[in-house]
Scaffold this motif. Structure first.
Motif, PDB file in Angstrom:
ATOM      1  N   THR A 168       0.196   1.334  -1.526  1.00 37.44           N
ATOM      2  CA  THR A 168      -1.125   2.074  -1.719  1.00 37.44           C
ATOM      3  C   THR A 168      -1.939   1.377  -2.650  1.00 37.44           C
ATOM      4  O   THR A 168      -3.282   1.245  -2.305  1.00 37.44           O
ATOM      5  CB  THR A 168      -0.745   3.440  -2.021  1.00 37.44           C
ATOM      6  N   HIS A 169      -1.223   1.000  -3.836  1.00 35.12           N
ATOM      7  CA  HIS A 169      -2.166   0.251  -4.893  1.00 35.12           C
ATOM      8  C   HIS A 169      -2.725  -1.157  -4.298  1.00 35.12           C
ATOM      9  O   HIS A 169      -3.944  -1.349  -4.274  1.00 35.12           O
ATOM     10  CB  HIS A 169      -1.263  -0.168  -6.017  1.00 35.12           C
ATOM     11  N   ALA A 170      -2.097  -1.731  -3.175  1.00 39.00           N
ATOM     12  CA  ALA A 170      -2.583  -3.126  -2.846  1.00 39.00           C
ATOM     13  C   ALA A 170      -3.574  -2.906  -1.733  1.00 39.00           C
ATOM     14  O   ALA A 170      -4.598  -3.633  -1.764  1.00 39.00           O
ATOM     15  CB  ALA A 170      -1.383  -3.935  -2.073  1.00 39.00           C
ATOM     16  N   LEU A 171      -3.656  -1.771  -0.998  1.00 34.93           N
ATOM     17  CA  LEU A 171      -4.446  -1.443  -0.044  1.00 34.93           C
ATOM     18  C   LEU A 171      -5.807  -1.120  -0.775  1.00 34.93           C
ATOM     19  O   LEU A 171      -7.042  -1.598  -0.297  1.00 34.93           O
ATOM     20  CB  LEU A 171      -3.960  -0.332   0.993  1.00 34.93           C
ATOM     21  N   SER A 172      -5.631  -0.122  -1.875  1.00 38.11           N
ATOM     22  CA  SER A 172      -7.067   0.050  -2.355  1.00 38.11           C
ATOM     23  C   SER A 172      -7.562  -1.146  -2.956  1.00 38.11           C
ATOM     24  O   SER A 172      -8.955  -1.147  -2.985  1.00 38.11           O
ATOM     25  CB  SER A 172      -6.751   1.278  -3.404  1.00 38.11           C
ATOM     26  N   GLU A 173      -6.716  -1.910  -3.677  1.00 40.12           N
ATOM     27  CA  GLU A 173      -7.180  -3.298  -4.407  1.00 40.12           C
ATOM     28  C   GLU A 173      -8.106  -3.957  -3.443  1.00 40.12           C
ATOM     29  O   GLU A 173      -9.226  -4.562  -3.693  1.00 40.12           O
ATOM     30  CB  GLU A 173      -6.169  -3.767  -5.026  1.00 40.12           C
TER      31      GLU A 173
END
Length: 406
Positions: A168-173
């Motif tokens: 989730t963090h990677a996708l939003s980043e």
């Protein structure tokens, strides 16, 4: 094909395959990973003809630089019926490579994978981690399962308890970095959900501190009862104070057991719910872009039924958007319950203040034991003030989480 088109689609002889930051591509497979459909961008970047792609296993584009542990984790996740986000290095037919951040979603009859070009600072860290993982696999005779565990440990060391939270963090980043790179305005939904997730994480930390304070306060009512039995008859102010705090301690213990400590408690569910909503929102955005790009493409797609693929994409967008909306509604309900519970507890603390004052007065009339009693009552005052501040903070965070969707 015109000269202009040939020039635009010219490729280098080595290195990275042309894949624009603005582009999105997808492929759809059956449940074994056999390619059933894709769009033109996938065909162009992978440098295969449609006849070569359709019916081929998806590993036709697998790059030898990819650790097997990543695919182990990917298939373990998909087999549970869950969506997956991952950085993947692929190899085109002519030997060129291209990196993607892929979101893979279960769909009727198989899976759909939508990809964007990664460009965040996190991407550079992941490439180094993959290199180390691949080296360990090649030199240490490490199994895919063991490699997947090593990857999960790396993710936990970065502060993400689960792979889903990392994805989730990677996708939003990646979506934020992509918008900056394309000079697009900030995605307000993504930004809002990230703030909500930050508040949810702070909320968990605040409640953990509250639990610690509460546990530290447990011995005080007992100490008060011991002193009360020596200095006053049954029913005196010190006895009342110890009884009130004792009863409150039991009530709070029960409340925490249900709402904080339990696996299905408010505080256990609120952060994963926000995390899931953020992932789904990002996934829906990529699917929407896939749909828009498929609509705009004027290239031939071989035997692929473009309208059928658009219908599948549209259905997935609708499902994922509904999941995101439901997740946010769940978060709102839980935040409201937390606010109410904290307000009730806060009132209980405030209601004990007058009793504590009476005991303070009583301790002044008892010179021989008053100092010890006064010290304990002062301790209660310190705990009460600290816990009250924490309750105020938890209420504030819960209120902010609720207001983000209004």
């Amino acid at each position: 094909m015109s000269f202009v088109e040939r020039r635009r689609e010219s490729r280098p002889t080595s290195g990275e395959a042309p894949f624009g930051l603005h582009e999105v591509f997808f492929s759809r497979t059956d449940d074994r990973g056999v390619i059933l459909a894709s769009n033109y961008v996938f065909k162009r970047v992978a440098h295969f003809e449609f006849d070569e792609l359709i019916g081929a296993p998806h590993k036709i584009i697998r790059h030898p630089d990819m650790p097997k542990g990543v695919f182990q984790l990917l298939w373990d996740t998909l087999k549970r019926g869950e969506s997956m986000g991952a950085y993947v290095k692929n190899r085109a037919k002519d030997g060129l490579y291209y990196w993607v951040f892929a979101v893979i979603i279960p769909c009727p009859g198989g899976f759909l994978s939508a990809r964007i070009r990664p460009s965040s600072a996190l991407f550079e860290e992941v490439k180094l981690a993959y290199d180390e993982l691949l080296q360990a696999e090649q030199e240490g005779n490490v199994s895919p399962e063991e490699s997947a565990e090593t990857l999960l440990q790396w993710i936990q060391d970065k502060g993400f308890p689960t792979y889903n939270q990392f994805a989730t963090h990677a996708l939003s980043e990646e979506l934020i970095a992509r918008d900056i790179g394309l000079e697009r305005p900030q995605d307000t939904k993504i930004a809002e959900l990230r703030r909500m997730l930050s508040n949810a994480q702070t909320l968990v930390e605040a409640t953990q501190g509250l639990v610690q304070d509460f546990e530290a306060m447990h011995t005080i009512p007992h100490n008060l009862r011991v002193i009360a039995s020596r200095i006053e008859p049954s029913g005196g102010p010190v006895t009342v104070l110890s009884q009130n705090y004792g009863a409150m301690s039991r009530d709070m213990s029960d409340w925490f057991a249900t709402h904080v400590m339990g696996e299905k408690s408010n505080f256990k569910t609120i952060e994963p719910a926000v995390n899931n909503s953020l992932f789904v929102e990002g996934m829906a955005r990529i699917l929407n872009e896939c749909d828009a790009q498929l609509k705009a493409e004027r290239r031939g797609l071989g035997k692929i039924n473009m309208e059928n693929e658009r219908a599948i994409l549209s259905g997935l967008v609708k499902e994922e958007s509904e999941r995101a909306r439901s997740g946010v509604e769940e978060v709102e309900r839980e935040a409201e319950r937390i606010m109410h519970a904290c307000q009730v507890m806060h009132r209980q603390f405030l209601g004990l203040s007058s009793t504590r004052v009476l005991c303070k007065i009583e301790s002044a009339r008892l010179p021989e034991t008053g100092e010890t009693l006064s010290d304990i009552i002062d301790q209660l005052g310190v705990f009460q003030e600290r816990i009250s501040r924490r309750l105020d903070n938890i209420t504030k965070l819960s209120s902010e989480i609720r207001m983000m969707e209004h």
